[in-house]
Design a protein around this motif. Structure first.
Motif, mmCIF file in Angstrom:
data_model
loop_
_atom_site.group_PDB
_atom_site.id
_atom_site.type_symbol
_atom_site.label_atom_id
_atom_site.label_comp_id
_atom_site.label_asym_id
_atom_site.label_seq_id
_atom_site.Cartn_x
_atom_site.Cartn_y
_atom_site.Cartn_z
ATOM 1 N N UNK A 54 7.276 -1.542 9.271
ATOM 2 C CA UNK A 54 7.662 -1.518 7.860
ATOM 3 C C UNK A 54 7.884 -0.101 7.367
ATOM 4 N N UNK A 55 8.966 0.047 6.582
ATOM 5 C CA UNK A 55 9.311 1.348 6.009
ATOM 6 C C UNK A 55 10.011 1.124 4.701
ATOM 7 N N UNK A 56 10.343 2.214 4.009
ATOM 8 C CA UNK A 56 11.055 2.085 2.739
ATOM 9 C C UNK A 56 12.421 1.457 2.933
ATOM 10 N N UNK A 57 13.088 1.817 4.029
ATOM 11 C CA UNK A 57 14.416 1.254 4.303
ATOM 12 C C UNK A 57 14.330 -0.182 4.790
ATOM 13 N N UNK A 58 13.274 -0.494 5.514
ATOM 14 C CA UNK A 58 13.091 -1.831 6.081
ATOM 15 C C UNK A 58 11.666 -2.296 5.765
ATOM 16 N N UNK A 59 11.460 -2.985 4.628
ATOM 17 C CA UNK A 59 10.101 -3.346 4.184
ATOM 18 C C UNK A 59 9.299 -4.133 5.211
#
Length: 640
Positions: A54-59
């Motif tokens: 999970x990341x800001x670009x890919x929750x």
């Protein structure tokens, strides 16, 4: 707003129903718009972002091709929902076919279908789904067929149960009397009345099929690449659950939340639709209507051919200990314009006799008679088609409960018009015009408006009038009225009885009136049949009932009727003991255990009806001979 729609609205207004409904609406909207909004992002391969967390670009992270998992979960909503709904639709349709087949098919074929359904219901649904998935092969189509077939047996059993509960209603019996065929009876009268519980269970079934379909896709038996649904995404995410749980939890949450939304909304609807109460007026201490003018005491000419001839009628049912015969050896005849009343305690066979005469007693009941003729036609030897044509036009039934006499989901005028369409081949508009005319003939106010209303919009008296109007759609030679005034107050009771009297006078129609109230019968009819334990124990003119009845049971019935001269400080007169059960009728005279005049002869042999005087037959070894004592005892309300 119609009653069914208002009940569904009531379900949506409950807290649980409102929340579940809003959630379902959100899921449907998401299924429609998600492919357009996130379809490209869900399918774009990004080799620089393979299996990221999970990341800001890919929750929710990315998959093994770098595709955004959140977008794929959102886009998968459409296929997951579509496949689950399709499988549910297949299961519901197949369940309806299997559940209603016994009502349409011949008896042996119907039993075969029922047996197959019973065997299928015994197997767990998941086991059936896995079995059919292997049979139909891997893929979305095979999974849809597997889940639909697995759902069908339970839905078929539900349909059979609901259909059986409706098939016993009076309006179904009335439709059968007028000759409505099996298929039309099923489509027009039974299915519409079980549509609501079926719809509720279909909604709950959709919530069940959604995780079942996801399970098949998770096992690799459902949706195949390049397509994907929540189950397939769950399987892919489970491989990396030790690294990050988000790819597996997201489709799992989607399945659980959507399934709960279906189930909770279905349960809320079941609660709102299932609570149906119907208040009934008290039946105690009903004042008696005045005698109909020119009715009691007037006996029509009985020299002509009778409308109905019954000789030695017997109705038997199979049981664990052998055959039970609740109607045994009933004989009587009704002539044109004659009103015959049938009285007796509950369980004496009054209604069953009327149902047997109308040919509304189905197997496994067995009907026999030395002679059973209606307008000269033998009812036991005539074909089904010819018989329904005869009974549908010449015999009218007025049932006890005016609310159950009509199909609650059809307008009253439409139900009356159906009779004319079926038997008189009238057009839809002409039949409706005749229905309005018949409602006007039975004094229903504003018949044009009333004809377009549903039965629940009628009062009890208006429904009973409309039921009589339905009988007048043909040209009835005989009206069988089975407790037509039981649920009505005294004013409406008087109106219904006067209406029957008017119809009788205007059309020379014979009437068979079944009633618990012996006084009402005496005031309305020309002749009285007193039944006990499935037999006619006394047949006498109504004018002689109070002064000339000679059977001890008839005397006891008369003594149990309170009047203005009854001593209010004394307990009401009752008949000691209880009537025998149909399968436990004692040897000899059935009334002997309750009769104060019984002796060994009464307990050893059952008396046959014999002619006592002209127009008076009695089945008793010791008929009362002191008429003055009878009149005094009846007047004072003494015990039998």
């Amino acid at each position: 707003m119609s009653a069914p729609r208002s009940r569904w609205s009531a379900a949506a207004r409950t807290p649980v129903g409102a929340c579940a409904g809003l959630l379902l609406l959100a899921v449907v909207v998401l299924a429609v718009v998600a492919p357009f909004l996130w379809g490209d992002r869900a399918s774009v391969v990004d080799t620089s972002a393979l299996q990221q967390g999970p990341s800001e670009a890919h929750p929710l992270g990315t998959d093994n091709l770098g595709r955004d998992i959140l977008s794929r979960v959102l886009v998968a909503t459409r296929l997951s929902l579509l496949l689950a709904v399709t499988a549910t639709f297949l299961g519901v349709v197949l369940g309806l076919v299997l559940g209603t087949a016994p009502s349409v098919l011949p008896r042996r074929a119907g039993r075969l279908v029922t047996s197959v359904v019973n065997i299928a219901v015994a197997f767990p649904g998941l086991l059936l789904a896995l079995f059919f998935a292997v049979v139909f092969g891997v893929g979305a189509t095979g999974a849809v067929l597997a889940i639909g077939l697995a759902m069908a047996p339970a839905f078929a059993r539900l349909t059979q149960t609901l259909s059986a509960s409706v098939a016993g209603q009076d309006f179904v019996a009335a439709a059968r009397t007028v000759g409505v065929g099996r298929t039309r009876l099923l489509v027009r009268h039974i299915l519409p009345n079980i549509a609501e519980p079926l719809a509720v269970n279909a909604t709950i079934g959709a919530g069940t099929s959604l995780p079942a379909f996801a399970g098949l896709s998770f096992l690799g038996l459902g949706v195949q690449a390049p397509n994907y649904d929540w189950g397939r995404l769950l399987g892919e995410g489970l491989d990396r659950i030790s690294l990050t749980p988000a790819p597996a939890l997201a489709p799992c949450v989607a399945v659980v939340v959507t399934g709960l939304a279906f189930n909770l909304f279905g349960e809320a609807a079941a609660t709102a639709l299932g609570v149906r109460t119907m208040s009934r007026p008290s039946l105690r201490h009903r004042p008696l209507p005045p005698p109909a003018q020119g009715t009691a005491g007037h006996r029509p000419d009985s020299e002509g051919e009778p409308v109905l001839t019954v000789e030695d009628l017997r109705v038997a049912f199979p049981g664990p200990a052998g055959w039970t015969t609740p109607v045994r050896g009933v004989s009587f005849a009704i002539h044109p314009g004659e009103a015959v009343g049938v009285v007796g305690e509950s369980g004496s066979g009054k209604s069953l006799t009327a149902m047997a005469v109308s040919r509304l007693v189905d197997p496994p009941a067995h009907i026999t008679a030395r002679r059973l003729e209606f307008t000269g036609t033998p009812l036991l030897d005539t074909g089904e088609k010819e018989l329904r044509l005869l009974l549908g036009t010449s015999l009218a039934m007025v049932f006890q409960d005016p609310m159950s006499s009509f199909n609650p989901v059809m307008r009253v005028g439409r139900q009356l018009a159906e009779i004319a369409e079926h038997h008189q081949q009238l057009s839809r508009s002409a039949a409706f015009t005749r229905a309005v005319d018949r409602l006007r003939a039975v004094h229903v106010p504003a018949p044009e408006r009333r004809a377009r209303q549903y039965p629940h919009e009628f009062s009890g008296g208006m429904r009973q009038r409309a039921m009589i109007g339905a009988g007048l759609m043909g040209d009835p030679r005989l009206i069988i009225a089975d407790e037509p005034t039981t649920a009505l107050d005294v004013t409406v009771q008087r109106q219904v009885l006067r209406l029957l009297t008017d119809v009788r006078a205007e059309r020379d129609t014979a009437i068979l009136l079944i009633n618990h109230d012996i006084t009402v019968v005496a005031q309305t009819c020309d002749r009285v049949l007193v039944m006990y334990a499935g037999r006619v124990v006394e047949d006498l003119p109504a004018a002689e009932l109070f002064t000339g009845a000679r059977h001890p049971y008839t005397r006891a019935l008369l003594a149990a009727v309170p009047d203005l001269g009854t001593d209010r400080d004394s307990p009401l007169a009752v008949i000691p003991g209880r009537p025998p059960e149909p399968g436990q009728i004692p040897e000899g005279c059935a009334f002997a255990p309750r009769c104060p005049h019984a002796d060994d002869r009464c307990r050893g042999a059952d008396p046959e009806p014999v002619t006592y005087t002209a127009g008076h037959r009695i089945a008793c070894w010791h008929p009362v001979r002191d008429v003055s004592a009878l009149a005094e005892e009846t007047t004072t309300g003494g015990t039998a």
